[in-house]
Design an enzyme around this catalytic site. Sequence first.
Site, mmCIF file in Angstrom:
data_model
loop_
_atom_site.group_PDB
_atom_site.id
_atom_site.type_symbol
_atom_site.label_atom_id
_atom_site.label_comp_id
_atom_site.label_asym_id
_atom_site.label_seq_id
_atom_site.Cartn_x
_atom_site.Cartn_y
_atom_site.Cartn_z
ATOM 1 N N LYS A 114 0.740 -1.238 -0.217
ATOM 2 C CA LYS A 114 0.179 -0.019 0.046
ATOM 3 C C LYS A 114 0.913 1.317 0.068
ATOM 4 C CE LYS A 114 -4.348 -1.643 1.301
ATOM 5 N NZ LYS A 114 -5.665 -1.763 2.160
ATOM 6 N N LYS A 196 -4.147 -9.204 -7.055
ATOM 7 C CA LYS A 196 -5.453 -9.526 -6.004
ATOM 8 C C LYS A 196 -6.300 -8.506 -6.726
ATOM 9 C CE LYS A 196 -6.349 -7.806 -2.218
ATOM 10 N NZ LYS A 196 -6.694 -7.266 -0.750
ATOM 11 N N LYS A 199 -10.666 -3.254 -4.338
ATOM 12 C CA LYS A 199 -11.805 -2.124 -4.627
ATOM 13 C C LYS A 199 -10.953 -0.942 -4.937
ATOM 14 C CE LYS A 199 -13.172 -2.733 0.213
ATOM 15 N NZ LYS A 199 -12.011 -2.901 0.907
HETATM 16 N N1 AQP Z 1 -9.267 -10.420 -3.783
HETATM 17 C C1 AQP Z 1 -9.658 -11.006 -2.905
HETATM 18 N N2 AQP Z 1 -9.805 -12.467 -2.679
HETATM 19 C C2 AQP Z 1 -9.947 -12.923 -1.582
HETATM 20 N N3 AQP Z 1 -10.486 -12.156 -0.426
HETATM 21 C C3 AQP Z 1 -10.356 -11.043 -0.504
HETATM 22 N N4 AQP Z 1 -10.564 -9.960 0.428
HETATM 23 C C4 AQP Z 1 -10.138 -8.749 -0.041
HETATM 24 N N5 AQP Z 1 -9.926 -8.949 -1.490
HETATM 25 C C5 AQP Z 1 -9.904 -10.138 -1.564
HETATM 26 C C6 AQP Z 1 -10.905 -10.119 1.800
HETATM 27 O O1 AQP Z 1 -12.248 -9.509 1.995
HETATM 28 C C7 AQP Z 1 -11.850 -8.634 3.240
HETATM 29 C C8 AQP Z 1 -11.658 -7.045 2.832
HETATM 30 O O2 AQP Z 1 -11.100 -6.658 3.715
HETATM 31 P P1 AQP Z 1 -10.967 -5.017 3.477
HETATM 32 O O3 AQP Z 1 -11.599 -4.227 2.399
HETATM 33 O O4 AQP Z 1 -10.897 -4.447 4.717
HETATM 34 O O5 AQP Z 1 -9.065 -5.080 3.095
HETATM 35 P P2 AQP Z 1 -8.214 -5.440 1.800
HETATM 36 O O6 AQP Z 1 -7.770 -6.690 1.792
HETATM 37 O O7 AQP Z 1 -7.321 -4.289 1.893
HETATM 38 O O8 AQP Z 1 -9.249 -5.290 0.517
HETATM 39 P P3 AQP Z 1 -8.998 -4.543 -0.789
HETATM 40 O O9 AQP Z 1 -10.234 -4.641 -1.588
HETATM 41 O O10 AQP Z 1 -7.440 -4.756 -1.429
HETATM 42 O O11 AQP Z 1 -9.292 -3.016 -0.604
HETATM 43 P P4 AQP Z 1 -8.289 -1.863 -0.545
HETATM 44 O O12 AQP Z 1 -8.260 -1.702 -2.296
HETATM 45 O O13 AQP Z 1 -9.056 -0.428 -0.198
HETATM 46 O O14 AQP Z 1 -7.074 -1.925 -0.182
HETATM 47 C C9 AQP Z 1 -10.728 -9.240 4.002
HETATM 48 O O15 AQP Z 1 -11.002 -10.320 4.659
HETATM 49 C C10 AQP Z 1 -9.829 -9.619 2.781
HETATM 50 O O16 AQP Z 1 -8.911 -10.728 3.088
#
Ligand code: AQP
Length: 333
Positions: A114, A196, A199
Site C-alpha cells: 500500500k 489481487k 476495490k
Molecule cells: N481478492 C480477494 N480475494 C479474496 N479475499 C479478499 N478480500 C479482499 N480482497 C480479496 C478479503 O475481504 C476482506 C476485505 O477486507 P478489506 O477491504 O478491509 O481489506 P483489503 O484486503 O485491503 O481489501 P481491498 O479490496 O484490497 O481494499 P483496498 O483496495 O482498499 O486495499 C478481507 O478479509 C480480505 O482478506
Amino acid sequence: MDTKPIIFSGIQPSGDLTLGSYIGAIKNWVELAEDYNCYYCIVDMHAITARQVPAELRKRTVDQLAQYIACGLDPQKNTIFIQSHVPAHAELGWILNCYTMYGELSRMTQFKDKSAKNADNINAGLFDYPVLMAADILLYQADLVPVGDDQRQHVELTRDIAQRFNGVYGDVFKIPQTFNPKVGARIMSLSTPENKMSKSDKDPNGCIYIMQKPEDIMRSFKRAVTDSETCVRYDTVNKKGISNLMQIYSVATGKTFEQIENEFVGKGYGDFKTAVGESVVEMLRPIREEATRLMSDKAYLEGIYKEGAERAAYAANKTLRKVQKKVGFVPRG
Ligand code: AQP
C-alpha cells in the site's frame, strides 16, 4: 449465557464491496454464522489510512451495512456495527502499540504494497493498521477470524501481540485462529491475474463489484485475460487467468475443478467466460436486489448500527477494562 465460540471480522468501506471480498470473506461469514457468536464490523477507522472523500465514506459505510444484511447476515443473530462507534477499538489500539515492535510492522507485506501504491501518503496510520486490527479482534476474545489470504499475516501478528501481552500479564486475550476458505481465499483481478482483485483497482474491468449491473459484469468477464491455449485446466502457475475464473465458477456453482474441466472439454474460452459471468450474475442478483431495497430504508439501517454498537461496546469494554487494570491505569471508579 451464549457459549458459542466467537468470530470477529471486518471490511473497510474504502470502496464498493468486490466479488473478492464477498468470496474471500462475507460468504464464509454467512456460512459460519449459525455456529458462532459473530461480530461483523465496518472498519471505517481503517479506511481513513487512505484519503477518503468524507460524504462518500459516510454513504459507503451505511450502504455496506445494507450489503452485509443482503448477503445473508441476520442483524438479530449477529452483532453488526461501525468501528468508529465503539471507542474501545482506538483505546485498545493505543495500548497494543506499546506491545508491538517497529520491526514487526515493517515486515507487513500489505504496508509495503500500500505504501508503494500511495507514495504521497505513507501515513503513520497505514503503518499502524495491523495494531488497530489486532485490537478489533482481541477486544471480542475472538476464536476465529474469517478473512481472505491477504489478511493472514495480520492475524498472525495479532496472535504474536496477544501472546506477548499474555506472557507479561496472564491470560487476558484469547489467541485467535485464521479461517481461510479452501477455494477463493485470493481472487485475482480479471485483467491482471497476477494481482489481487481490490476495490481500489484503477482498471474498471479488473474488478467485479457486488452491486454491479449484470451487463457490466458480463462485459468484464468477456474481457477477462486468459492464455494462448484453449483448454480449461486448473494450473495456478501457467494458467493464472483460467484458474482464477475456475475458482470463481466453482464458488458460484458448487462444482469441483474436475467437473468444470469436464464440462468445457472441446469448448472455447468464450463459452467458458460467458458461463462464469452468468453464474456470478445469478449469485449476486438477489444480493443486489435486497441491498438496493435496504439502502433506501435509512431509519432501519440506523436502528441496526445503533443497536450493534451498543452490543459490541458492552463486550469490548469488558476486555478493555481488564487490560487497563493490568497495565496499571487507575480505574475511573
Ligand atoms: N481478492 C480477494 N480475494 C479474496 N479475499 C479478499 N478480500 C479482499 N480482497 C480479496 C478479503 O475481504 C476482506 C476485505 O477486507 P478489506 O477491504 O478491509 O481489506 P483489503 O484486503 O485491503 O481489501 P481491498 O479490496 O484490497 O481494499 P483496498 O483496495 O482498499 O486495499 C478481507 O478479509 C480480505 O482478506
